[in-house]
Design an enzyme around this catalytic site. Structure first.
Site, PDB file in Angstrom:
ATOM      1  N   SER A  32      52.303 101.105  80.937  1.00  0.00           N
ATOM      2  CA  SER A  32      51.296 100.504  81.837  1.00  0.00           C
ATOM      3  C   SER A  32      50.384 101.559  82.452  1.00  0.00           C
ATOM      4  O   SER A  32      49.175 101.338  82.547  1.00  0.00           O
ATOM      5  CB  SER A  32      51.919  99.614  82.899  1.00  0.00           C
ATOM      6  N   GLY A  43      58.434  98.689  77.841  1.00  0.00           N
ATOM      7  CA  GLY A  43      59.699  98.376  78.511  1.00  0.00           C
ATOM      8  C   GLY A  43      60.739  99.470  78.364  1.00  0.00           C
ATOM      9  O   GLY A  43      61.923  99.242  78.583  1.00  0.00           O
ATOM     10  N   ALA A  44      60.318 100.673  77.990  1.00  0.00           N
ATOM     11  CA  ALA A  44      61.265 101.763  77.757  1.00  0.00           C
ATOM     12  C   ALA A  44      61.240 102.780  78.889  1.00  0.00           C
ATOM     13  O   ALA A  44      61.954 103.770  78.867  1.00  0.00           O
ATOM     14  CB  ALA A  44      60.938 102.457  76.437  1.00  0.00           C
ATOM     15  N   GLY A  45      60.381 102.558  79.884  1.00  0.00           N
ATOM     16  CA  GLY A  45      60.272 103.528  80.978  1.00  0.00           C
ATOM     17  C   GLY A  45      59.439 104.735  80.577  1.00  0.00           C
ATOM     18  O   GLY A  45      59.598 105.821  81.133  1.00  0.00           O
ATOM     19  N   HIS A  92      62.118 109.543  91.520  1.00  0.00           N
ATOM     20  CA  HIS A  92      61.963 108.826  92.797  1.00  0.00           C
ATOM     21  C   HIS A  92      61.606 109.782  93.934  1.00  0.00           C
ATOM     22  O   HIS A  92      61.948 109.541  95.091  1.00  0.00           O
ATOM     23  CB  HIS A  92      63.223 108.019  93.142  1.00  0.00           C
ATOM     24  N   THR A  93      60.964 110.863  93.586  1.00  0.00           N
ATOM     25  CA  THR A  93      60.504 111.820  94.604  1.00  0.00           C
ATOM     26  C   THR A  93      59.010 111.650  94.862  1.00  0.00           C
ATOM     27  O   THR A  93      58.527 112.058  95.908  1.00  0.00           O
ATOM     28  CB  THR A  93      60.769 113.263  94.138  1.00  0.00           C
ATOM     29  N   ASP A  94      58.283 111.031  93.914  1.00  0.00           N
ATOM     30  CA  ASP A  94      56.805 110.995  94.070  1.00  0.00           C
ATOM     31  C   ASP A  94      56.380 110.213  95.312  1.00  0.00           C
ATOM     32  O   ASP A  94      55.539 110.676  96.082  1.00  0.00           O
ATOM     33  CB  ASP A  94      56.089 110.518  92.790  1.00  0.00           C
ATOM     34  N   ASP A 116      53.132 108.715  87.257  1.00  0.00           N
ATOM     35  CA  ASP A 116      52.850 108.258  85.886  1.00  0.00           C
ATOM     36  C   ASP A 116      51.357 108.335  85.578  1.00  0.00           C
ATOM     37  O   ASP A 116      50.945 108.819  84.529  1.00  0.00           O
ATOM     38  CB  ASP A 116      53.328 106.813  85.694  1.00  0.00           C
TER      39      ASP A 116
HETATM   40  C1  GLA Z   1      58.403 104.751  88.024  1.00  0.00           C
HETATM   41  C2  GLA Z   1      57.213 104.837  88.989  1.00  0.00           C
HETATM   42  C3  GLA Z   1      56.928 106.298  89.368  1.00  0.00           C
HETATM   43  C4  GLA Z   1      58.197 107.008  89.849  1.00  0.00           C
HETATM   44  C5  GLA Z   1      59.352 106.766  88.875  1.00  0.00           C
HETATM   45  C6  GLA Z   1      60.659 107.300  89.405  1.00  0.00           C
HETATM   46  O1  GLA Z   1      58.080 105.334  86.814  1.00  0.00           O
HETATM   47  O2  GLA Z   1      56.073 104.272  88.407  1.00  0.00           O
HETATM   48  O3  GLA Z   1      55.915 106.351  90.338  1.00  0.00           O
HETATM   49  O4  GLA Z   1      58.514 106.619  91.149  1.00  0.00           O
HETATM   50  O5  GLA Z   1      59.534 105.397  88.593  1.00  0.00           O
HETATM   51  O6  GLA Z   1      60.635 108.676  89.460  1.00  0.00           O
END
Ligand code: GLA
Length: 387
Positions: free
Chosen positions: A134, A128-130, A39-41, A178
């Site tokens: 996508s 759906g696994a993060g 959550h820094t991007d 991502d």
């Molecule tokens: C998701 C978002 C990214 C990033 C992460 C958290 O993957 O797509 O842009 O913010 O959460 O680091």
């Protein structure tokens, strides 16, 4: 055969069945795992992800008319048809195709006149696994468009187009991490990305370490709304400090705000400010092969996501605990990705892989009632690694 070969061969072989001619070419883009920098991007900060060997593959051929016709093998071979000469709109019957439509629209917004195309799509990035299935889809589409129209665009532009598609068309306010690592990642390397300059610097992952990714299989709920809420809280904090992004706040400035800034917003800001610092330090530790330091930084990152950013869930905290019981300071472990479920990432020496996975197999279900899925990965090339 590896995941890349599997995905490529499948779409290439099956393409004639759906389009009655051979594909001109096959393009691919990988998923990603974030080692640290969460959550820094979208705060113009730093992230340290790697592309992983799971892919979206697209077999593609040009058409002489203005239609893009796409078949998604993983969605019951559903077929969509988009007319490039009409305005592009959401398709409620085929939500997966919004990523395609969004990327096409962003290319058009950039002034490119695109040829029609036939596309056959399939992938093996766990959904759906993060792990950014996508983003890998968006970058693979950008690669298909780039190849068929011979545009010669750079990976950075492909990433910006993918992100814009997701922000403007799909409706998720994601950052750039991502898409950028899916486009520009490098084999055996972690990518330290300055999300303000979009300048990547590559760091070799110590040869003995593997990226062990463990899916908690927690059903992810509220991801979109909680994500957008965190983003809003970060923007509120930046506005309070009168800076354009939390990237510009030092730990000292932050401390002075304690007790004055709303408590929740303060904690969100503390996560971002400290996480930026940890991410830069982690890249240095990686260069120095300092696994003990990586271990500490990843542990602190997890605590910060749990206590200050409030994006972990009990099963994920349990999984991190179980891994660290065996791993100690011989490697690092933390939740990875947007949060509220998904995966943990661990940097694990080869000699510990078996011990760790065995301990998780023994303990995770007992303590959480869920069963894990394990992926052992190495860092891979992105879809635009050569650009
Ligand atoms: C998701 C978002 C990214 C990033 C992460 C958290 O993957 O797509 O842009 O913010 O959460 O680091």
């Amino acid at each position: 055969m590896n995941h890349l070969g599997e995905a490529r061969n499948l779409v290439e072989e099956v393409f004639p069945k759906y389009f009655s001619h051979q594909a001109q070419t096959v393009v691919c883009a990988p998923g990603r795992v974030n080692i640290i920098g969460e959550h820094t991007d979208y705060n113009d900060g730093f992230v340290l992800p790697a592309a992983i060997q799971f892919y979206t593959a697209i077999a593609v051929s040009p058409r002489t008319d203005s239609f893009v016709e796409a078949v998604a093998l993983d969605h019951n071979a559903q077929r969509v048809r988009i007319n490039l000469q009409k305005s592009i709109v959401n398709n409620k019957d085929a939500p997966w195709s919004d990523y395609l439509a969004g990327v096409l629209q962003e290319f058009q917004k950039h002034g490119f006149t695109l040829s029609g195309m036939n596309l056959l799509i399939s992938g093996n990035v766990p959904q759906g696994a993060g792990l950014s299935s996508s983003a890998s889809f968006e970058i693979a589409i950008a690669a298909a468009i780039n190849t068929i129209n011979q545009l010669g665009i750079h990976g950075r532009d492909a990433a910006l187009i993918g992100q814009a598609a997701e922000n403007n068309f799909v409706g998720c306010r994601c950052g750039i991490m991502d898409q950028l690592v899916s486009a520009m990642g490098k084999k055996e390397q972690a990518m330290l990305l300055d999300c303000r300059s979009l300048e990547p610097t590559f760091y070799s992952i110590p040869a003995d370490l593997r990226l062990l990714i463990i899916n908690s299989n927690v059903k992810r709920g509220l991801v979109g709304s909680e994500y957008n809420l965190r983003r809003q809280q970060c923007e509120d904090a930046a506005a309070w400090f009168e800076v354009s992004a939390l990237r510009d706040i030092s730990i000292e400035q932050l401390k002075q705000a304690e007790g004055k800034l709303d408590e929740t917003v303060y904690k969100r800001a503390r996560h971002v400010v400290t996480e930026n610092q940890r991410t830069i330090e982690a890249a240095k530790a990686m260069a120095a092969g300092d696994v003990k330091k990586l271990s500490r930084l990843m542990a602190e990152s997890h605590q910060s996501m749990r206590d200050d950013f409030a994006i972990t869930v009990p099963a994920i905290d349990t999984l991190v605990e179980i891994v660290s019981e065996v791993l100690g300071s011989n490697g690092g472990v933390r939740m990875t990705g947007g949060g509220f479920g998904g995966c943990v990432v661990a940097l694990v020496p080869l000699s510990f892989i078996h011990k760790v996975t065995e301990h998780v197999a023994k303990e995770y279900e007992k303590r959480s009632g869920l069963q894990e899925t394990v992926y052992i990965c190495e860092a891979a090339d992105g879809g635009f690694a050569d650009s």
